[in-house]
Design a protein around this motif. Structure first.
Motif, mmCIF file in Angstrom:
data_model
loop_
_atom_site.group_PDB
_atom_site.id
_atom_site.type_symbol
_atom_site.label_atom_id
_atom_site.label_comp_id
_atom_site.label_asym_id
_atom_site.label_seq_id
_atom_site.Cartn_x
_atom_site.Cartn_y
_atom_site.Cartn_z
ATOM 1 N N LYS A 62 0.808 -1.213 0.000
ATOM 2 C CA LYS A 62 0.000 0.000 0.000
ATOM 3 C C LYS A 62 0.846 1.270 0.000
ATOM 4 O O LYS A 62 0.395 2.318 -0.491
ATOM 5 C CB LYS A 62 -0.940 0.002 1.205
ATOM 6 N N PRO B 227 1.777 6.297 -1.890
ATOM 7 C CA PRO B 227 0.719 5.278 -1.962
ATOM 8 C C PRO B 227 0.738 4.527 -3.290
ATOM 9 O O PRO B 227 0.942 5.124 -4.352
ATOM 10 C CB PRO B 227 -0.563 6.090 -1.813
ATOM 11 N N THR C 112 -1.306 0.962 -5.358
ATOM 12 C CA THR C 112 -2.537 0.167 -5.348
ATOM 13 C C THR C 112 -2.208 -1.321 -5.410
ATOM 14 O O THR C 112 -1.485 -1.760 -6.318
ATOM 15 C CB THR C 112 -3.415 0.540 -6.548
#
Length: 336
Positions: A66, A99, A101
């Motif tokens: 993440k 960040p 995904t």
């Protein structure tokens, strides 16, 4: 011995199958082995959480990360030839907590180092490295004697200038950032020595500091303590690979006859015309009266550091080329 069919090629090698004996109706050839694709990155351990890309490829987030830290370095510029200035280091960008995904694939582009310059001409800029939406520019190309240099200030780190070439794009060190690179990713290159009879060229800029001026315009004397003439700017150290290492150092400027008859010692200090920490190549050159020091050809930048290459020496009897700038690198560390 009875006739037999050919054996199959080994899987994941791309090997061909063996031929079958006659009659073909009963003894067929073997099937070819399946192919294989090897991605240009290495998983450096840490429970699969550290990835080093030494060439372009795809990072597949199959571990459902993440957040990551990323470290992106562009390709180093090449030094100029014929009394050439040092090549600038590739741009360097570091970010933490970025960040990502889970399950997504990310394209990674690793910039190549600039090709070396053949005499007499200026160096060229390295290629950009691109990952996670950031673009680390390539380093600028070093100047060459008597040749205006359009590549001096185009890289993320500026290139060193050639000696005795005035101020029109070659006498001054290149700026540390091109118009396309924002925020700034590097530092300026050093200016060339102000006179043309000694020929001392500026070092390329590094990620951590600017390149140094080629010389004072007078012969370098015996006291060379803490002198940095023509040195490439140092890069920046990181411990992201598990050990502390410098990246993105500028290439050293070249030199030709920087000392004169009767001066002692007929050597140069440990920092003069050297590449910056972080893969910068040393500048090539000659000492009076023609004693070769470090080779007249500038050294290459270190592979996968983004280091600029050193400038090639020049003057009588021949001009000398530079070598390639160091390729860039992309490092990914999964943090969450």
């Amino acid at each position: 011995a009875p006739a037999t069919s050919g054996s199959n090629g080994v899987d994941n090698t791309g090997g061909g199958g063996g031929g079958g004996a006659v009659p073909a109706a009963t003894n067929s050839g073997g099937g070819g082995g399946s192919g294989i694709v090897i991605l240009k990155y290495r998983d450096r351990g840490d429970s699969g959480r550290l990835f080093l890309f030494t060439g372009s490829g795809i990072w597949n987030n199959t571990i459902n990360a993440k957040t990551i830290d990323y470290f992106v370095v562009g390709g180093g510029g090449s030094g100029g030839s014929d009394r050439g200035g040092g090549g600038g280091a590739g741009g360097l960008i570091f970010a933490s907590g970025h960040p990502v995904t889970p399950g997504t694939s990310y394209t990674i582009t690793v910039g190549g180092g600039a090709p070396g310059a053949t005499a007499p001409t200026f160096g060229t800029e390295g290629s950009n490295s691109v990952a996670f939406g950031v673009d680390a520019g390539g380093g600028g190309g070093g100047g060459a004697s008597g040749v205006a240099n359009p590549n001096a200030g185009r890289g993320s780190s500026g290139a060193g200038a050639a000696a005795g070439t005035g101020t029109a794009g070659a006498g001054q060190g290149g700026g540390g950032v091109s118009g396309a690179q924002s925020p700034e990713q590097g530092n300026d290159g050093g200016s060339g020595g102000p006179t043309s009879d000694i020929y001392t060229s500026g070092g390329g800029g590094g990620a951590g500091e600017a390149g140094f001026q080629g010389g004072p315009g007078t012969a370098i004397g015996s006291d060379q303590t803490n002198i940095n003439y023509g040195r490439g700017g140092n890069g920046v150290s990181y411990t992201i690979e598990g050990t502390t290492k410098f990246y993105a150092g500028g290439g050293g400027g070249s030199f030709n006859l920087p000392t004169r008859s009767g001066q002692t010692p007929n050597t140069l200090g440990p920092n003069i015309f050297k590449g910056g920490l972080g893969g910068g190549g040393n500048g090539g050159g000659n000492l009076f009266p023609g004693v070769l020091s470090d080779g007249a050809v500038g050294e290459a930048g270190e592979v996968n550091t983004g280091g600029g290459s050193g400038g090639g020496a020049g003057g009588s009897p021949v001009s000398n080329a530079s070598q390639n700038g160091g390729s860039g690198v992309v490092i990914i560390k999964v943090t969450g």
